[in-house]
Structures are given as C-alpha cells and as structure tokens.
Design a protein around this motif. Structure first.
Motif, PDB file in Angstrom:
ATOM      1  N   CYS A  18       0.907  -1.107  -0.054  1.00 25.23           N
ATOM      2  CA  CYS A  18      -0.053  -0.048   0.052  1.00 25.23           C
ATOM      3  C   CYS A  18       0.944   1.273  -0.103  1.00 25.23           C
ATOM      4  O   CYS A  18       0.333   2.392  -0.297  1.00 25.23           O
ATOM      5  CB  CYS A  18      -0.883   0.053   1.223  1.00 25.23           C
ATOM      6  SG  CYS A  18      -2.017  -1.401   1.120  1.00 25.23           S
ATOM      7  N   GLY A  19       1.847   1.018   0.503  1.00 18.61           N
ATOM      8  CA  GLY A  19       2.755   2.210   0.490  1.00 18.61           C
ATOM      9  C   GLY A  19       2.490   3.050   1.910  1.00 18.61           C
ATOM     10  O   GLY A  19       1.630   2.831   2.706  1.00 18.61           O
ATOM     11  N   ARG A  20       3.626   3.734   2.480  1.00 18.68           N
ATOM     12  CA  ARG A  20       3.554   4.470   3.684  1.00 18.68           C
ATOM     13  C   ARG A  20       3.888   5.894   3.602  1.00 18.68           C
ATOM     14  O   ARG A  20       4.619   6.337   2.861  1.00 18.68           O
ATOM     15  CB  ARG A  20       4.754   3.853   4.698  1.00 18.68           C
ATOM     16  CG  ARG A  20       4.747   4.305   6.078  1.00 18.68           C
ATOM     17  CD  ARG A  20       5.950   3.963   6.827  1.00 18.68           C
ATOM     18  NE  ARG A  20       6.282   2.611   6.706  1.00 18.68           N
ATOM     19  CZ  ARG A  20       7.303   2.097   7.133  1.00 18.68           C
ATOM     20  NH1 ARG A  20       8.259   3.056   7.669  1.00 18.68           N
ATOM     21  NH2 ARG A  20       7.627   0.661   7.087  1.00 18.68           N
ATOM     22  N   ARG A  21       2.627   6.542   3.818  1.00 18.83           N
ATOM     23  CA  ARG A  21       2.842   8.298   3.781  1.00 18.83           C
ATOM     24  C   ARG A  21       3.567   8.884   5.045  1.00 18.83           C
ATOM     25  O   ARG A  21       3.869   8.152   6.062  1.00 18.83           O
ATOM     26  CB  ARG A  21       1.444   8.516   3.889  1.00 18.83           C
ATOM     27  CG  ARG A  21       0.376   8.175   2.990  1.00 18.83           C
ATOM     28  CD  ARG A  21      -1.134   8.369   3.213  1.00 18.83           C
ATOM     29  NE  ARG A  21      -1.464   8.065   4.510  1.00 18.83           N
ATOM     30  CZ  ARG A  21      -2.381   8.769   5.188  1.00 18.83           C
ATOM     31  NH1 ARG A  21      -3.081   9.737   4.565  1.00 18.83           N
ATOM     32  NH2 ARG A  21      -2.597   8.311   6.281  1.00 18.83           N
ATOM     33  N   PRO A  22       4.095  10.042   4.765  1.00 20.19           N
ATOM     34  CA  PRO A  22       4.995  10.777   5.775  1.00 20.19           C
ATOM     35  C   PRO A  22       4.346  10.932   6.982  1.00 20.19           C
ATOM     36  O   PRO A  22       5.097  10.754   8.073  1.00 20.19           O
ATOM     37  CB  PRO A  22       5.436  12.003   5.122  1.00 20.19           C
ATOM     38  CG  PRO A  22       5.079  11.771   3.382  1.00 20.19           C
ATOM     39  CD  PRO A  22       3.877  10.860   3.600  1.00 20.19           C
ATOM     40  N   GLU A  23       3.089  11.018   7.028  1.00 19.70           N
ATOM     41  CA  GLU A  23       2.186  11.231   8.054  1.00 19.70           C
ATOM     42  C   GLU A  23       2.111   9.813   9.109  1.00 19.70           C
ATOM     43  O   GLU A  23       1.445  10.067  10.129  1.00 19.70           O
ATOM     44  CB  GLU A  23       1.041  12.141   8.324  1.00 19.70           C
ATOM     45  CG  GLU A  23       0.023  11.340   7.203  1.00 19.70           C
ATOM     46  CD  GLU A  23       0.200  11.736   5.912  1.00 19.70           C
ATOM     47  OE1 GLU A  23      -0.882  11.758   4.967  1.00 19.70           O
ATOM     48  OE2 GLU A  23       1.228  12.064   5.378  1.00 19.70           O
ATOM     49  N   SER A  33      -2.298   5.236  11.553  1.00 21.34           N
ATOM     50  CA  SER A  33      -2.585   6.062  10.605  1.00 21.34           C
ATOM     51  C   SER A  33      -3.645   6.936  10.969  1.00 21.34           C
ATOM     52  O   SER A  33      -4.932   6.531  10.938  1.00 21.34           O
ATOM     53  CB  SER A  33      -2.866   5.292   9.362  1.00 21.34           C
ATOM     54  OG  SER A  33      -2.801   6.041   8.161  1.00 21.34           O
ATOM     55  N   SER A  34      -3.419   8.229  10.985  1.00 21.27           N
ATOM     56  CA  SER A  34      -4.646   8.969  11.585  1.00 21.27           C
ATOM     57  C   SER A  34      -5.345   9.910  10.731  1.00 21.27           C
ATOM     58  O   SER A  34      -6.361  10.371  10.820  1.00 21.27           O
ATOM     59  CB  SER A  34      -3.804  10.123  12.753  1.00 21.27           C
ATOM     60  OG  SER A  34      -3.007  11.274  11.946  1.00 21.27           O
TER      61      SER A  34
END
Length: 322
Positions: A18-23, A33-34
C-alpha cells in the motif's frame, strides 16, 4: 496454500504493497495512521478482494460509512463506530462512503516484544471473533486518541536512544491496555462474558483454542487436541463443554467450515484442491462433511445458490448512556 488461495499479509508486507505516507507512524511492527484517505485507490484495490491480515487492528470510523466483510460476515461501520480485526481473519472491504477512518494496527509479535500480558489480550480476542463491532459512547474514543497523540508526538526514536525507546514502548503498552479496557467494558455491559478469564477451565480453553487455530486445517480429532494438552479426550470434552456450553467437535467443525466457506467463496482453488488443503481424503468425503454441516453442497455454496436475500447484519454492541 498455493497461489490460488486467499492472499495473506503481515503488517510489514501490507505497508510494502500500500505504501507508507509521511504522516503515518510506524515502529517495530506497530502502525498508526490518523488520516486514512477514503479516495486512496491503492488500499481499496487491495481490499476489494478478500485478504488475510496477520495483525490486530482498531478501525475507527468517525463519520460516513464503511461496509466490509470479516470471515464472511458483513458489518456496517457508521459514525463513532469501532471495528476490531483479529489476526488471521479474512477482510473484504465492499464500499466506503464519505468515511473518515483512523487505524491503529500491531502484529502479535510486537505485543510480545513490549511485554503486554497476552492472557488479557487473548481472552478478549476469542470473543471479538464473534463481536468485533462496537458503537462508542461520546468521549470514549477521545481516551484512546489522547494516548495516540502522545505516541505520535514522541516520534520514532533513534537507534541509540534507549530512553525514548522505552518511553515509546511504555506508551504503546498503555494504549493497548486502554483499548482492551474499553472493549471489555462493552462486552461486559452486554453480558457476553460467560466465564472468568482467570479460571483453570478458561486456561485450558485458551490453550485448546491456541492449538485449534494452529492445527484445524490438518487435525479434526478430539484425541489429537487432548494429547496436545496432556488430557484425556473425555476430560477435555467435559472441560470445554462446562466452559463454553459447546463440544470440542463443534469448535473444530466451526473452524473447518469457516475456512472451507472462505476458500469456496473467495479463492480460485478447485473443490478437490480445497478438500486436500483441509486434509480430507478426497472430494467426496469433503462434500459430505460440508453438506452435513451447512445443508448445501460445496458447489451450491460456491455459486451462491444458498444465499438468502435480505439477511440481517450483525448488531454492534453499544454503551450509550453509560
């Protein structure tokens, strides 16, 4: 299981896909993951088909709605609802409509690494397999949200910073215990808890369920599970019946039939391959077993001719007014 079966992911493998976002916060097998974007096509593409996720996860829907299936049971998440995913359950997201979602997930090994009492967690996990959806009263999620904010504010420590690492581990332990306390209160309020988690019978039941989850695809005899616990088959049967009101065979059959249904409904394995996967001697024997427990043949179940229109959705637990 071959590549025709249901895809399985660890939390790390899921992030790779899925990939990881910076936040996003990720530490040692724990993901927070907020701000999950309901328009993000990658997770939706992944969960458009059933997948097995080997992690605990709290999925909080603050507004909008999510329709999903967990082990063939459909659930509707509305505003202020909490869904708890247990390791090994098969998840299938059908739709998301204007949903704002918050996810906190961790692997079972992570829980061990931070020294959480697994007896407390596993006691809840057994009940959450049947009651995974809760409606939260106003303010209940805020308790967890404050702990999560402390964790994300702390950030991922540097490898050579033992103090911050221990602070983070302690904060994550507190979050897990707070989540367990909240879940346990809901279950207790609805009178779903039927036995003491500290009783000797419950301890044997926990050990039996651990062995069952590990071996149900290969072993279906009471004698096998009794031997794993160093008990006689008769005594094990008596213990499980006294603790749960159900027999050992009923528990075994439930697990086998659930796996068979998932494979028939979602995998591309042939019925013969499914029979061998579940350690039946042949397709004919598996067919009789399946029909005896479901009332339909594997072929009829796979084609959907057994489905009833308008089946009611499971009702979530609620503590409104408490």
């Amino acid at each position: 299981m071959n590549d025709k079966g249901i895809r399985s992911f660890s939390l790390g493998a899921l992030l790779d896909v899925c990939g990881r976002r910076p936040e996003d916060f990720y530490y040692d097998g724990c993901l927070i993951s907020s701000h999950v974007d309901p328009e993000d096509e990658v997770p939706m593409d992944l969960f458009r088909f059933p997948v097995r996720i080997d992690a605990f996860a709290l999925v909080f829907c603050s507004k909008g709605s999510i329709t999903l299936q967990s082990n063939l049971t459909r659930y509707e998440l509305g505003g202020n609802s909490l869904f708890i995913h247990v390791p090994g359950a098969i998840l299938h997201v059908e739709s998301m409509r204007g949903a704002e979602v918050f996810v906190a997930a961790c692997e079972e090994e992570f829980i061990r690494r931070i020294d959480v009492d697994l007896k407390l967690v596993s006691s809840l996990a057994l009940q959450l397999e049947r009651y995974p959806l809760l409606h939260l009263a106003p303010g209940e999620w805020n308790v967890l949200e404050r702990s999560i904010a402390e964790i994300t504010d702390e950030g991922v420590p540097e490898p050579d910073d033992p103090y911050s690492r221990e602070i983070l581990r302690s904060s994550l332990r507190v979050l897990i215990y707070k989540a367990c306390r909240l879940i346990a209160r809901h279950i207790e309020q609805e009178s779903l808890r039927q036995y003491s988690p500290r009783s000797r019978r419950e301890e044997y039941f926990q050990r039996f369920m651990t062995q069952l989850r590990r071996n149900y695809m290969r072993e279906r005899s009471v004698g096998f599970y009794a031997a794993q616990l160093n008990l006689s088959p008769k005594y094990l049967t008596t213990l499980i019946r006294q603790t749960t009101g159900r027999t050992v065979i009923e528990w075994i059959d439930d697990y086998v039939i659930l796996e068979a249904k998932n494979l028939l409904r979602y995998s591309t394995m042939s019925i013969q391959e499914i029979a061998y996967c579940l350690n039946f001697p042949n397709q004919s024997f598996f067919g009789r077993y399946f029909k005896n427990h479901t009332g339909v043949t594997p072929s009829a179940f796979r084609t959907g001719s057994d489905l009833r229109a308008g089946a009611d959705l499971p009702q979530p637990l609620s503590l409104e007014g408490c």
